[in-house]
Design a protein around this motif. Sequence first.
Motif, PDB file in Angstrom:
ATOM      1  N   ALA A 179       0.828  -1.068  -0.867  1.00  0.00           N
ATOM      2  CA  ALA A 179      -0.445  -0.155   0.376  1.00  0.00           C
ATOM      3  C   ALA A 179       1.745   1.257  -0.169  1.00  0.00           C
ATOM      4  O   ALA A 179       0.558   2.188  -0.284  1.00  0.00           O
ATOM      5  N   ALA A 180       1.892   1.156   0.762  1.00  0.00           N
ATOM      6  CA  ALA A 180       2.536   2.453   1.152  1.00  0.00           C
ATOM      7  C   ALA A 180       3.590   3.065  -0.804  1.00  0.00           C
ATOM      8  O   ALA A 180       3.075   4.304  -0.689  1.00  0.00           O
ATOM      9  N   THR A 181       3.911   2.597  -1.152  1.00  0.00           N
ATOM     10  CA  THR A 181       4.053   2.675  -2.934  1.00  0.00           C
ATOM     11  C   THR A 181       3.041   2.689  -3.706  1.00  0.00           C
ATOM     12  O   THR A 181       2.918   3.208  -5.322  1.00  0.00           O
ATOM     13  N   GLU A 182       1.791   2.265  -3.536  1.00  0.00           N
ATOM     14  CA  GLU A 182       0.767   2.094  -4.443  1.00  0.00           C
ATOM     15  C   GLU A 182      -0.595   1.349  -3.972  1.00  0.00           C
ATOM     16  O   GLU A 182      -1.474   1.110  -4.727  1.00  0.00           O
ATOM     17  N   GLY A 183      -0.704   2.092  -3.383  1.00  0.00           N
ATOM     18  CA  GLY A 183      -1.884   1.731  -2.743  1.00  0.00           C
ATOM     19  C   GLY A 183      -3.147   2.578  -3.202  1.00  0.00           C
ATOM     20  O   GLY A 183      -4.473   2.418  -3.506  1.00  0.00           O
ATOM     21  N   VAL A 184      -2.932   3.911  -4.041  1.00  0.00           N
ATOM     22  CA  VAL A 184      -3.641   4.883  -4.577  1.00  0.00           C
ATOM     23  C   VAL A 184      -3.691   3.905  -6.066  1.00  0.00           C
ATOM     24  O   VAL A 184      -2.366   3.712  -7.080  1.00  0.00           O
ATOM     25  N   PHE A 185      -4.986   3.943  -6.641  1.00  0.00           N
ATOM     26  CA  PHE A 185      -4.736   2.887  -8.038  1.00  0.00           C
ATOM     27  C   PHE A 185      -5.807   3.193  -8.321  1.00  0.00           C
ATOM     28  O   PHE A 185      -6.792   2.698  -8.349  1.00  0.00           O
ATOM     29  N   PRO A 186      -5.713   4.193  -9.776  1.00  0.00           N
ATOM     30  CA  PRO A 186      -6.977   4.339 -10.309  1.00  0.00           C
ATOM     31  C   PRO A 186      -7.697   3.066 -11.058  1.00  0.00           C
ATOM     32  O   PRO A 186      -7.040   3.058 -11.934  1.00  0.00           O
ATOM     33  N   GLU A 187      -8.594   2.685 -10.400  1.00  0.00           N
ATOM     34  CA  GLU A 187      -8.999   2.013 -11.535  1.00  0.00           C
ATOM     35  C   GLU A 187      -9.217   1.918 -12.558  1.00  0.00           C
ATOM     36  O   GLU A 187      -9.264   0.630 -14.013  1.00  0.00           O
ATOM     37  N   ALA A 188     -10.411   3.509 -13.116  1.00  0.00           N
ATOM     38  CA  ALA A 188     -10.832   3.731 -14.673  1.00  0.00           C
ATOM     39  C   ALA A 188      -8.783   3.572 -15.569  1.00  0.00           C
ATOM     40  O   ALA A 188      -9.683   3.372 -17.134  1.00  0.00           O
ATOM     41  N   TRP A 189      -7.919   3.441 -15.186  1.00  0.00           N
ATOM     42  CA  TRP A 189      -6.466   3.430 -15.742  1.00  0.00           C
ATOM     43  C   TRP A 189      -6.173   2.241 -15.745  1.00  0.00           C
ATOM     44  O   TRP A 189      -4.809   1.592 -17.159  1.00  0.00           O
ATOM     45  N   HIS A 190      -7.326   1.023 -16.338  1.00  0.00           N
ATOM     46  CA  HIS A 190      -6.850  -0.300 -15.836  1.00  0.00           C
ATOM     47  C   HIS A 190      -7.210  -1.958 -16.749  1.00  0.00           C
ATOM     48  O   HIS A 190      -8.015  -1.312 -16.371  1.00  0.00           O
ATOM     49  N   GLY A 191      -7.244  -2.965 -16.853  1.00  0.00           N
ATOM     50  CA  GLY A 191      -8.040  -3.834 -16.884  1.00  0.00           C
ATOM     51  C   GLY A 191      -7.223  -5.115 -15.927  1.00  0.00           C
ATOM     52  O   GLY A 191      -6.152  -5.188 -16.021  1.00  0.00           O
TER      53      GLY A 191
END
Length: 380
Positions: A179-191
């Motif tokens: 979480a510390a380095t990748e907890g922010v994760f915009p769902e819309a950018w991914h599949g």
Amino acid sequence: MTEREYQVCAFCVMDTSDPDITFDTNGRCNHCRDFETLRGTVWFPDDEGARRLERMIEEVKDEGRGRDYDCVLGLSGGIDSSYLALKAHEWGLHPLVVHVDAGWNSELAVQNIERVIKHCGYELHTHVVNWEDMRELQLSYLRAAVANQDVPQDHAFFAGLYHFATENKIRYVLNGGNAATEGVFPEAWHGAAMDAKNLKAIHKAYGTQPLTDYPLISFSQYYFWYPIAKRMTPVRPLNLMPYSKEQAVTELEKIGWRSYPRKHGESLFTKFFQNYYLPTKFGYDKRRPHLSSLIASGGITRERALELLDEPLYEEEELRRDRQYLCRKLRISDMEFEDLMGRPIHHYTDFANWDRKYARMKAAQTRISRVLGRDVSVYR
Ligand SMILES: [Zn+2]
């Protein structure tokens, strides 16, 4: 549809390049607000984390008693997995170390893997993905022009790792996710990278030849067979400790591991995709969620993050070199590359996918959890 007015979060650095972002009256976005909920649920950078970590290490060791290995660890040569290997060694674990080679390792990645393996005294099992399959899939994804071009690599990586773990009857899979380095994760950018149905649909629409032995993982294997019948349990130890990249680099450099000049420098494809393809074609700068995670976890100030965002994503000469390499490796001309860059964008949901099946499964899990009085969800 009206163009949305540009806005950047007043607390982190996420902005309206995430089409789903929302802001409260203080100008704070949903990402850094939601980050707070990770603390105490999946992220424990405190005494509670230390206790949980100790318990986890004991469980893993118990599982491995009388056997050659107690867990599986996927090593990419990147910072998170290299650091995790180093820690596993310190904790006295005996992981079966797997490297899935999708054909894009940088020279430095290969050296870094060697250094980690040598230092820890581990044995390395390398799975080389059939290059023609990899190329076929990557070209299909480029023609489809979906945002997550990393799927062919990531799917092969996790499918390879999970198949290997279950084949060897090893329950615990150490994962460097945190979480510390990748907890922010915009769902819309991914599949979803694990969605084999989506991968096959994109390949069917844009591929030119059948795949031979690309490692696929099915929905039932991923959500039922492996975690329930085989009791496979991915664990994320980096979430049970304060984790900072700087400190990880300092510790890794002591064993001769060297930093990548750019994020994801371990894979030349990921580096090019994240620093050129994605920002140029989609306007998504992956540094934003990463830096926002660091701000939210207290690893960096917002001012420093803004300074870093001002730095160019690529130096001109490096970009030219990497682009040339990519074209040569994928056996496409400059013109074909330009054609791919200009392709109309698709969303991954334009292709068959397992989202609805996943939603049904989640709903069922919630019902079962309520009846049993315990959480039965997998891959938390
Ligand atoms: Zn924010």
